[in-house]
Design a protein around this motif. Structure first.
Motif, PDB file in Angstrom:
ATOM      1  N   HIS A  93      60.053  81.707  31.553  1.00 58.69           N
ATOM      2  CA  HIS A  93      59.840  82.724  32.594  1.00 58.69           C
ATOM      3  C   HIS A  93      58.651  82.394  33.491  1.00 58.69           C
ATOM      4  O   HIS A  93      58.198  83.251  34.264  1.00 58.69           O
ATOM      5  CB  HIS A  93      59.622  84.091  31.934  1.00 58.69           C
ATOM      6  CG  HIS A  93      60.719  84.453  30.976  1.00 58.69           C
ATOM      7  ND1 HIS A  93      61.924  84.966  31.377  1.00 58.69           N
ATOM      8  CD2 HIS A  93      60.813  84.298  29.631  1.00 58.69           C
ATOM      9  CE1 HIS A  93      62.696  85.161  30.333  1.00 58.69           C
ATOM     10  NE2 HIS A  93      62.051  84.757  29.251  1.00 58.69           N
ATOM     11  N   LEU A  94      58.126  81.159  33.391  1.00 54.48           N
ATOM     12  CA  LEU A  94      56.912  80.814  34.144  1.00 54.48           C
ATOM     13  C   LEU A  94      57.193  79.657  35.082  1.00 54.48           C
ATOM     14  O   LEU A  94      58.153  78.894  34.877  1.00 54.48           O
ATOM     15  CB  LEU A  94      55.807  80.417  33.156  1.00 54.48           C
ATOM     16  CG  LEU A  94      55.390  81.513  32.161  1.00 54.48           C
ATOM     17  CD1 LEU A  94      54.458  80.943  31.101  1.00 54.48           C
ATOM     18  CD2 LEU A  94      54.732  82.688  32.889  1.00 54.48           C
ATOM     19  N   ASP A  95      56.355  79.510  36.115  1.00 56.51           N
ATOM     20  CA  ASP A  95      56.519  78.364  37.008  1.00 56.51           C
ATOM     21  C   ASP A  95      55.874  77.126  36.380  1.00 56.51           C
ATOM     22  O   ASP A  95      55.203  77.214  35.348  1.00 56.51           O
ATOM     23  CB  ASP A  95      55.974  78.675  38.411  1.00 56.51           C
ATOM     24  CG  ASP A  95      54.462  78.766  38.460  1.00 56.51           C
ATOM     25  OD1 ASP A  95      53.790  78.150  37.608  1.00 56.51           O
ATOM     26  OD2 ASP A  95      53.955  79.463  39.358  1.00 56.51           O
ATOM     27  N   ALA A  96      56.087  75.985  37.012  1.00 58.23           N
ATOM     28  CA  ALA A  96      55.699  74.706  36.399  1.00 58.23           C
ATOM     29  C   ALA A  96      54.209  74.649  36.071  1.00 58.23           C
ATOM     30  O   ALA A  96      53.814  74.212  34.979  1.00 58.23           O
ATOM     31  CB  ALA A  96      56.092  73.555  37.324  1.00 58.23           C
ATOM     32  N   ASP A  97      53.356  75.122  36.977  1.00 56.21           N
ATOM     33  CA  ASP A  97      51.908  75.103  36.731  1.00 56.21           C
ATOM     34  C   ASP A  97      51.545  75.985  35.543  1.00 56.21           C
ATOM     35  O   ASP A  97      50.704  75.636  34.711  1.00 56.21           O
ATOM     36  CB  ASP A  97      51.146  75.626  37.968  1.00 56.21           C
ATOM     37  CG  ASP A  97      51.068  74.563  39.055  1.00 56.21           C
ATOM     38  OD1 ASP A  97      51.561  73.438  38.812  1.00 56.21           O
ATOM     39  OD2 ASP A  97      50.522  74.886  40.130  1.00 56.21           O
ATOM     40  N   GLU A  98      52.193  77.136  35.526  1.00 52.71           N
ATOM     41  CA  GLU A  98      51.908  78.074  34.430  1.00 52.71           C
ATOM     42  C   GLU A  98      52.375  77.500  33.091  1.00 52.71           C
ATOM     43  O   GLU A  98      51.683  77.633  32.070  1.00 52.71           O
ATOM     44  CB  GLU A  98      52.600  79.421  34.702  1.00 52.71           C
ATOM     45  CG  GLU A  98      51.946  80.206  35.839  1.00 52.71           C
ATOM     46  CD  GLU A  98      52.857  81.260  36.468  1.00 52.71           C
ATOM     47  OE1 GLU A  98      52.366  81.991  37.354  1.00 52.71           O
ATOM     48  OE2 GLU A  98      54.047  81.344  36.085  1.00 52.71           O
ATOM     49  N   VAL A  99      53.538  76.848  33.105  1.00 52.22           N
ATOM     50  CA  VAL A  99      54.044  76.232  31.872  1.00 52.22           C
ATOM     51  C   VAL A  99      53.050  75.179  31.389  1.00 52.22           C
ATOM     52  O   VAL A  99      52.753  75.089  30.190  1.00 52.22           O
ATOM     53  CB  VAL A  99      55.443  75.617  32.090  1.00 52.22           C
ATOM     54  CG1 VAL A  99      55.839  74.734  30.907  1.00 52.22           C
ATOM     55  CG2 VAL A  99      56.481  76.722  32.291  1.00 52.22           C
ATOM     56  N   GLU A 100      52.526  74.402  32.320  1.00 51.95           N
ATOM     57  CA  GLU A 100      51.586  73.359  31.926  1.00 51.95           C
ATOM     58  C   GLU A 100      50.321  73.982  31.309  1.00 51.95           C
ATOM     59  O   GLU A 100      49.821  73.509  30.286  1.00 51.95           O
ATOM     60  CB  GLU A 100      51.243  72.497  33.156  1.00 51.95           C
ATOM     61  CG  GLU A 100      50.700  71.128  32.819  1.00 51.95           C
ATOM     62  CD  GLU A 100      51.306  70.501  31.575  1.00 51.95           C
ATOM     63  OE1 GLU A 100      52.561  70.467  31.469  1.00 51.95           O
ATOM     64  OE2 GLU A 100      50.556  70.076  30.658  1.00 51.95           O
TER      65      GLU A 100
END
Lengths: 587, 587
Positions: free
Chosen positions: A571-578
């Motif tokens: 449920h998160l964008d790529a930066d948030e996932v990282e």
């Protein structure tokens, strides 16, 4: 007081419904003393005044009472007099002429008044007299009783209809040999009727009473609050409506019945009405004086409510991760500004309705003030070192959340790291606990404390409390705490796990997840239970002293973080996932 | 029963002094039912009979009740009716004509009768009537009340004189606004007066009452028991003497005074006499209904008593080591023969007086019977495999001992090893506990259980009890147990640490040391306490699964064994020292 010939008047922090948050209309203790904490009792004589509160509010109360006549009385601290002892002292110093003490019988529970009566009599020879609404005359501009609209709580979130709940309540009443019961707890009423409101700060409830008998159900509420849809719904569910002020008349109709009254929930005046032979001139039915069966029913969540909790926790976790990432990258923030940002992120989430309590964002020494609430006057900038304690939660239509994280903003002292690690050990020990059915929170409590006790550290608040389903964030009767609470855990209950350590003037740490009680295994020794964390949010690993954790504790933390990552990352964008991947990497 | 028109009669296991061991004269429940366990209640109607007892005695009671009319009722097992529920059932089956139930008011505590009254009324509409000594007529050859001589307990062991203790009791009575108190607990009387006796099995006490007022102290006792030396001692200490049967008359003299009566200690009839306005025809003083202050005073040992405990434990440890070495080397023994040998070794020790309770020597499946006591009928030979559970203790003039060891007699099953290791983990966790002053045993209890709970195992008895100073081996009010006991630990208290696991038909393990509560450290969070083991005896390492212990647990075991070796080895011969060196070698 002079006119009534009273030696003193007691202002508790409660209202006619014994709620934790009191509508402004009943904030008499705050009006009289200026202290705005959620728990405290003010006592006023003609010559002196004092205010009793617990350790959560020692520092806040000291601030707020500065310059007033009120002397701060610290509960559970050695040497602090009880109200009765203090009154006896005042009586001897000021030569008080009366031995009568006044209290508003509507604003204290039956048990609270009975205990106070006994204590005042025993310790100081005082008698207690109930006076109706003593502040009526002196309180100018007093806020009215709230009149916010009531709304239906849909079955898709409640999971059980009103009439099914009423059926279970009636069954419980039969088992207790009662013909009916009076409900005064606003969350119990909201739960029973599948209705919600906004009368009380952070609690989605509405001011009312509910009388349930074997044949009828009557809601005592200001009719102006009911929309036609709610009126129709109540009719369909077989619930009658009468005016809020008519509850005493309603009780009179059931005077000859055996009525269950929970003396910790119902206020003294109504309790008195229920049993007063003198008042009604006839022989009363028996008062079945027991804990309200609704309390325990409400704490055991049904599958729909549990599913709702899981969704709400997912969205709350998303908001928390966005917040924590932002906090890592931002600068020049203050306690109040991070609170505002977190609230804004939560408000973006679907089904968000409100906060479930006022955010506690305490930086550095402020974190040692257990229920610190930043104000423009106390607000301080966050610096790139030390610990920020953040205790917050929200009301979503499908569930209520309550989470505390303590976050390293930069380099930490050895003391901060040690304290953080000991709190984390305590937190994990509760998460790991397995216990037979029938065990209560008093028995589990030490698991959260033993590691810190070995270092001579402790915290003076409870370790955990129940959490409502889009209801009050504090829900009983089960709790995890040092004091005896004979309410055993049952599969389906929610409970928080929130040990802490607070070093006055230095730092404060608390780490909190909301847990669900679930089955563990069944053996020849019966059914065993365990906890499953509902909260989905990484726990800051940066302050951890790894050698202080056992392998089992490390394994739990890594396993929890794996779950958090797996659930939140889609449920998160790529930066948030990282960011989350780093935050959830194994310790 | 017919003559008295009673529906039923209740025979509790207690006597007028609420002691754990009951002199034969008052063993009415055993006389009527044949069951000889220390706890149990028999109920007899004209048509049926039943006996309630707890899990310690389930197996023993089943054996002993076989072939009698008594049905076994297992306490705390789901589905077991209460006495009131069972009586209601009998009433409906047999159409009992009366609703009156009889009980001997002398042989039950005031609280027990009051609770029973309330329960019988609530559950079945029965009323309770007290009948004086109902077995008088039918009990042929009933043993008399014991008449053994009383002896002075020297100050060199007691550490505090009788008049100093009386002074402290009077101070406690003043604090409780009482003018006097009635003592019925025989160990409290023995402690207060520094006297001992041999009236009760394993308990060095004598049958009596003691009335303490602000001006007088009166001992109600059979004068034939008092030697001239004891008579002279009592005069010197200011203690008057009156006949045992005159206690009611003594109470009458204090009728207008406020008398402290512990309703858990004093029997219902005497409690009734103290307050009966009808009986004495005048207005009674107030009954100060509180726990006897003597209970807590007695549990906090003075330096002389602590030194006595250390000496007694040293000699008890010497006897235990001689025994364990012999057990390792012997063969062809039985449960009873090892019990005899251990008792003989203890009896060789200086200051030995008696056992402190009947030895529990249970081999194999017998060890799963919690309070198993081998008899010639049940005795079995020990085989060179499996576990022998041995719970024993002695009365020495300078202290009382209580120790359990479970010993591997040869190869063990994996289950036996696991169960042993989990019990040992629990035992060690209590030994390691550090806790703030004010904590009670209910809070600590889980430390002994959490490791076994994770495996779905448990035990249904308490984890620990106080131990007297050459007095009763079970002493309260503090305990370590799952049930709530609001008696906080105080430095100087003794308490046992005795977790166990019992697998019916397979094996049983219990490991017990007697501990002393001592200061740990003082910090900004107050005074912290810890335990110090008083018992000196190796714990069998052969069954231990080493990987299941934490390093901290291994370190504790090795440290304890080092202490045991250092303290005991100077008192042993070369062979014994060699055996002990092996037994105490690091794990």
């Amino acid at each position: 007081m002079q006119r009534e010939h009273l030696a003193a008047f007691i202002f508790p922090s409660t209202d006619p419904h014994q709620g934790e948050y009191v509508p402004d209309h009943w904030k008499g203790r705050e009006f009289i003393s200026g202290f705005n904490g959620s728990a405290g009792t003010a006592v006023v004589t003609m010559n002196s005044a004092a205010l009793w509160t617990d350790s959560r509010y020692f520092i806040a109360a000291e601030e707020q009472l500065k310059g007033t006549e009120f002397q701060l009385m610290k509960l559970k601290v050695e040497g602090t007099p009880t109200i009765a002892q203090w009154l006896r002292l005042q009586s001897s110093i000021f030569n008080l002429q009366s031995t009568e003490v006044g209290i508003d019988g509507w604003c204290s529970s039956a048990n609270a008044v009975k205990e106070l009566k006994a204590e005042l009599r025993k310790e100081g020879g005082f008698t207690l007299r109930t006076i109706f609404d003593p502040l009526k005359q002196i309180w100018q501009g007093r806020p009215p009783i709230p009149k916010n609209p009531v709304e239906i709580y849909p079955l898709e979130y409640a999971g059980e209809s009103c009439h099914e709940k009423i059926g279970r309540i009636r069954q419980a009443l039969r088992e207790r040999h009662a013909d009916g019961m009076l409900m005064a707890a606003l969350d119990d009423i909201a739960w029973t009727l599948n209705l919600r409101g906004t009368d009380v700060h952070c609690n989605p409830v509405f001011v009312s009473y509910l009388l349930v008998s074997t044949t009828a159900v009557t809601l005592y509420v200001d009719r102006a609050k009911l929309t036609p849809a709610v009126e129709a719904y109540l009719v369909a569910e077989g619930v009658g409506v009468d005016d809020y002020a008519n509850v005493t008349r309603g009780l009179k109709d059931y005077f000859e019945y055996n009525i269950l009254v929970d003396p910790d929930e119902v206020n003294y005046t109504l309790y008195d009405v229920v049993r007063s032979k003198e008042l009604w001139g006839k022989e009363p039915g028996r008062i079945v004086e027991e804990e309200s069966p609704v309390k325990r029913m409400k704490t055991v969540k049904n599958p729909t409510e549990i599913a709702g909790f899981r969704s709400a926790m997912l969205r709350d976790g998303i908001a928390m991760v966005k917040f924590l990432k932002w906090l890592d990258e931002t600068s020049c923030e203050t306690e109040l500004s991070v609170d505002r940002h977190l609230t804004a992120l939560r408000a973006e989430q679907p089904l968000y309705r409100d906060l479930s309590f006022d955010t506690i964002a305490g930086y550095g020494a402020h974190a040692a003030i257990v229920h610190y609430e930043a104000t423009p006057e106390t607000d301080i900038p966050l610096e790139p070192h030390g610990l920020l304690l953040l205790d917050s939660g929200a009301q979503y239509l499908d569930g209520t959340t309550d989470i505390t994280r303590t976050i390293a903003l930069g380099p930490l002292t050895d003391e901060e790291k040690l304290v953080y690690t000991l709190v984390l050990k305590g937190h994990i020990q509760i998460e790991l606990a397995k216990f037979p059915s029938g065990v209560s929170g008093t028995q589990l409590d030490i698991l959260a404390r033993e590691a810190m006790w070995r270092e001579g550290l402790n915290y003076l608040h409870g370790t955990g409390h129940g959490v409502g389903s889009y209801l009050n964030v504090h829900e009983g009767p089960h709790q995890i705490r040092m004091e005896w609470k004979p309410a055993p855990f049952v599969s389906g209950m929610t409970v928080t796990d929130e040990p802490g350590i607070y070093l006055a003037g230095r730092c404060g740490v608390r780490i909190e997840n909301t847990l669900l009680v679930v089955p563990y295994k069944e053996t020849e020794f019966g059914q065993f239970l365990q906890f499953e964390p509902l909260t989905l949010c990484p726990i800051d690993k940066r302050p951890v002293i790894r050698e202080r954790l056992t392998q089992e504790e490390i394994d739990w933390l890594n396993g929890y973080h794996q779950t958090v990552f797996d659930r939140l990352s889609p449920h998160l964008d790529a930066d948030e996932v990282e960011w989350l991947r780093q935050a959830c990497a194994p310790l």
